[in-house]
Design a protein around this motif. Structure first.
Motif, mmCIF file in Angstrom:
data_model
loop_
_atom_site.group_PDB
_atom_site.id
_atom_site.type_symbol
_atom_site.label_atom_id
_atom_site.label_comp_id
_atom_site.label_asym_id
_atom_site.label_seq_id
_atom_site.Cartn_x
_atom_site.Cartn_y
_atom_site.Cartn_z
ATOM 1 N N LEU A 199 36.674 45.886 44.799
ATOM 2 C CA LEU A 199 37.874 45.745 43.964
ATOM 3 C C LEU A 199 37.825 46.697 42.777
ATOM 4 N N ALA A 202 38.472 50.059 44.141
ATOM 5 C CA ALA A 202 39.901 50.223 44.433
ATOM 6 C C ALA A 202 40.653 50.519 43.146
ATOM 7 N N SER A 216 41.916 45.460 33.710
ATOM 8 C CA SER A 216 42.899 45.064 34.724
ATOM 9 C C SER A 216 42.293 44.343 35.922
ATOM 10 N N VAL A 217 40.999 44.528 36.159
ATOM 11 C CA VAL A 217 40.409 43.923 37.361
ATOM 12 C C VAL A 217 39.316 42.919 36.993
ATOM 13 N N PRO A 220 40.351 39.807 34.302
ATOM 14 C CA PRO A 220 41.169 38.719 34.879
ATOM 15 C C PRO A 220 40.453 37.955 35.985
ATOM 16 N N LEU A 221 39.618 38.655 36.759
ATOM 17 C CA LEU A 221 38.940 37.964 37.854
ATOM 18 C C LEU A 221 37.770 37.119 37.360
ATOM 19 N N GLN A 298 48.739 30.267 39.678
ATOM 20 C CA GLN A 298 49.090 31.284 40.665
ATOM 21 C C GLN A 298 48.899 30.748 42.075
ATOM 22 N N ARG A 299 47.811 29.990 42.249
ATOM 23 C CA ARG A 299 47.516 29.502 43.598
ATOM 24 C C ARG A 299 48.635 28.628 44.106
ATOM 25 N N ARG A 301 51.705 28.748 43.435
ATOM 26 C CA ARG A 301 52.991 29.402 43.667
ATOM 27 C C ARG A 301 53.065 29.961 45.084
ATOM 28 N N GLN A 302 54.145 29.658 45.732
ATOM 29 C CA GLN A 302 54.273 30.187 47.096
ATOM 30 C C GLN A 302 55.351 31.256 47.151
#
Lengths: 302, 358
Positions: A199, A202, A216-217, A220-221, A298-299, A301-302
């Motif tokens: 990640l 990427a 940005s990666v 947040p993770l 977030q999880r 939210r579909q």
């Protein structure tokens, strides 16, 4: 909270498969621990809540008469309000310090080989094997009136007489932060090492400088790790007793200390009211942190 | 869009040589595959181009710019990773927008280009989903969209289809190739799957133990392998020990106690020890010898086993020297009288026999 929903998911499936059977095998497995916590945590806590509504007695531990005066006192008396405020502030400051200094260490640790990481974490956790009292006395040896730093300062002529480091809020903060920081480091490290290195690659290949990859990666993770570090450090800070007793003396009193003062002066209803307020404050703060920082939003939210 | 030039590149880790003396050129707009077994250095070579690792020797140019010393984010590259490496905390649209954000592209244009890229990979309706809500194939498309939206000079793909099931893989191969042709984007593709490399590529480099074994287009590599490794890796050729012999104008190899005709090549030296490479699918079975003696490319053999594979039948044969070879015979061309433990002759067209160096 959706994490609870997730926890229930397997059991609802079990219900669908065997309609009418004993509620669920999964739920029945929860029984021993539920019983344990009910008997040893929930019921005593309820007792505490009730105790807070009883009347103070001069001759016994309490009088079985209903009163609101204990809770009113805790929530309106300026003495207790200032202690609640100090406790909250010190806990927030401790949490902030642990995150601020713990995150870089965790970040470094996560980049090390598993072997190095294991050794460093072992060293980090080693102090936890010692009693907190001993570690705090360590600070007293360093910071006390005839402690290490004062001897150095006086003998080198920087100051005429020893500086009173002890019995200051900052000293208590220092003590709390140094004792709790390993929890923050270990929690954040454990989350950082689960982030797939691909990640970050990427991010880098698509134009992010190392700093922006972090912002940005990685950051947040690592949110779950930050959250669990916050919760642990904050909850333990809120109930600090020994550190403030030994490093703060009579000048810096936290909720834990006044609970002790009340109970040891046989004012159990007041002590109970203080303890209940402490628990509720901690719960409110933690659930606020969870709501703000949790990734579950977030999880769901579909 | 740019040409990629790799000149004498080497990368070593301690005493282990990951890649040695790699020299190749990926022409502008070409689809170039790095093909090799695991540990052959193909991924290292890709990571050298990406800038995740830096070469000990040699230069890498993208366009005319020497890339040595440049970090990945300074290289204008798009990349699709083996396990997609989508950002789990970002929606599909946010994933695709990542490179644009990093380049400071304004919101409205970001939105427009993300929309275009998602249309291109047929994921227009999934912009607000999170990666975990998508299937593997869909995640793959998001990864592709994220890498092409920045209009990179070069597109790198690291075994991007290896996690997909076979049908989806074939479908994605076709789409990937069409997309690449449409965008005319210089592409370097790492794979261990020879069929995939053949199906997709303009050019292929076959790697073995950190070295480029052979460079060329698929047909060259298949028809004229240089060396036993390439012959075996691409198409599983049967390799027989052989010695070159010349009789007048005609060349033969002496192998399996037989004299077998081979097609002429200027590089042949009489008496040289070589390998005769026989493609399983170019072999045929005959019940009896052709009677043409040394003019015939045929060897006596015994059928050890047969396996029906649909389109063709795999026949395992034992030669007189006990050497085992494989043949793939089209199901409809197989004589029904041929069964296990039949004695027969395995034949091929002399012009299809391939002679390779050790």
């Amino acid at each position: 909270m959706s994490s609870t929903d997730e926890g229930n998911a397997p059991s609802t499936q079990a219900v669908r498969r065997t309609p009418g059977a004993v509620r669920t095998p999964a739920a029945s497995l929860l029984f021993p621990s539920l019983a344990f916590y009910t008997a040893l945590l929930a019921i005593p806590f309820l007792g505490l809540v009730v105790m807070g509504f009883l009347t103070t007695s001069q001759s016994g531990l309490f009088k079985a008469e209903f009163t609101l005066s204990n809770y009113v006192k805790v929530l309106l008396d300026s003495f207790y309000i200032s202690i609640i405020w100090t406790t909250l502030r010190l806990s927030i400051e401790t949490t902030a310090l642990c995150l601020l200094f713990g995150y870089p260490v965790a970040f470094w640790l996560a980049e090390q080989s598993p072997r190095t990481r294991k050794i460093v974490i072992l060293f980090l956790l080693f102090p936890l094997l010692l009693s907190t009292v001993i570690r705090i006395y360590g600070w007293i040896v360093v910071l006390g009136r005839s402690g290490l730093i004062n001897q150095l300062l006086v003998s080198s002529g920087f100051v005429d007489k020893p500086v009173a480091f002890l019995y200051h809020e900052t000293t208590v903060l220092l003590g709390m932060a140094t004792i709790l920081i390993p929890y923050a480091i270990v929690n954040i490290t454990n989350t950082l090492i689960t982030i797939d290195p691909a990640l970050k690659e990427a991010g880098a290949i698509h134009g992010a400088s190392p700093w922006r990859v972090f912002i940005s990666v990685t950051l947040p993770l690592s949110r779950p790790g930050i959250l669990s570090a916050m919760l642990i450090v904050f909850s333990v800070s809120m109930s600090t007793y020994l550190i403030s007793l030994l490093l703060g003396g009579p000048r810096v009193k936290l909720l834990g200390n006044v609970v002790f003062d009340a109970t040891s002066s046989f004012n159990w209803p007041l002590g109970a009211a203080l303890a209940v307020v402490l628990v509720i404050l901690t719960m409110i703060s933690c659930s606020a942190a969870i709501t703000v920082l949790s990734t579950d939003k977030q999880r769901g939210r579909q | 869009m740019a040409q990629v030039d790799i000149q004498g590149v080497a990368k070593r880790y301690g005493s282990f040589t990951a890649i040695e003396d790699a020299t190749l050129t990926v022409p502008e707009g070409a689809f170039f595959s790095l093909l090799g077994p695991s540990g052959s250095g193909k991924t290292t070579l890709l990571r050298l181009v990406a800038g995740f690792v830096h070469p000990d020797e040699g230069t890498i140019r993208i366009g005319n710019k020497v890339m040595n010393g440049f970090a990945p984010h300074q290289r204008e590259i798009g990349m699709v990773f083996q396990n997609y490496a989508l950002f789990p905390h970002r929606t599909v649209a946010q994933n695709v927008a990542f490179g644009l954000e990093m380049r400071g592209i304004k919101r409205p244009e970001q939105k427009r280009r993300v929309g275009e890229a998602l249309e291109l990979v047929q994921l227009g309706g999934k912009a607000d989903s999170y990666p975990r809500e998508l299937s593997g194939g869909q995640q793959q498309r998001v990864a592709i969209a994220r890498s092409i939206v920045i209009k990179p000079a070069v597109l790198l793909l690291d075994e991007p289809l290896s996690a997909l099931d076979q049908n989806l893989r074939a479908e994605m191969q076709v789409e990937l190739r069409a997309l690449q042709k449409h965008l005319k984007i210089t592409t370097i593709y790492v794979t261990h799957d020879q069929e995939e490399a053949l199906a997709l590529s303009d050019h292929i480099a076959i790697l073995n133990s950190g070295r480029i074994a052979q460079l060329g287009n698929g047909r060259d590599l298949y028809e004229r392998p240089q060396g036993a490794f390439v012959a075996r890796f691409l198409g599983n050729a049967n390799l027989l020990d052989a010695t070159l012999e010349r009789q007048g104008e005609n060349w033969f190899v002496h192998s399996e106690s037989c004299l077998l005709p081979v097609r002429h090549d200027d590089s042949y030296i009489a008496g040289a020890k070589v390998k005769l490479a026989l493609r399983p699918e170019r072999l045929r079975l005959a019940q009896s010898a052709s009677g043409k003696g040394s003019a015939a490319a045929e060897l006596p053999a015994l059928v050890v086993s047969m396996a029906y594979l649909g389109h063709d039948v795999r026949v395992v044969l034992r030669l007189n020297s006990d050497r085992i070879i494989n043949a793939r015979i089209p199901s409809d061309a197989l004589d029904p009288q041929i069964t296990e433990s039949c004695k027969l002759f395995v034949t091929w067209k002399p012009e299809e026999s391939i002679v390779v160096q050790y």
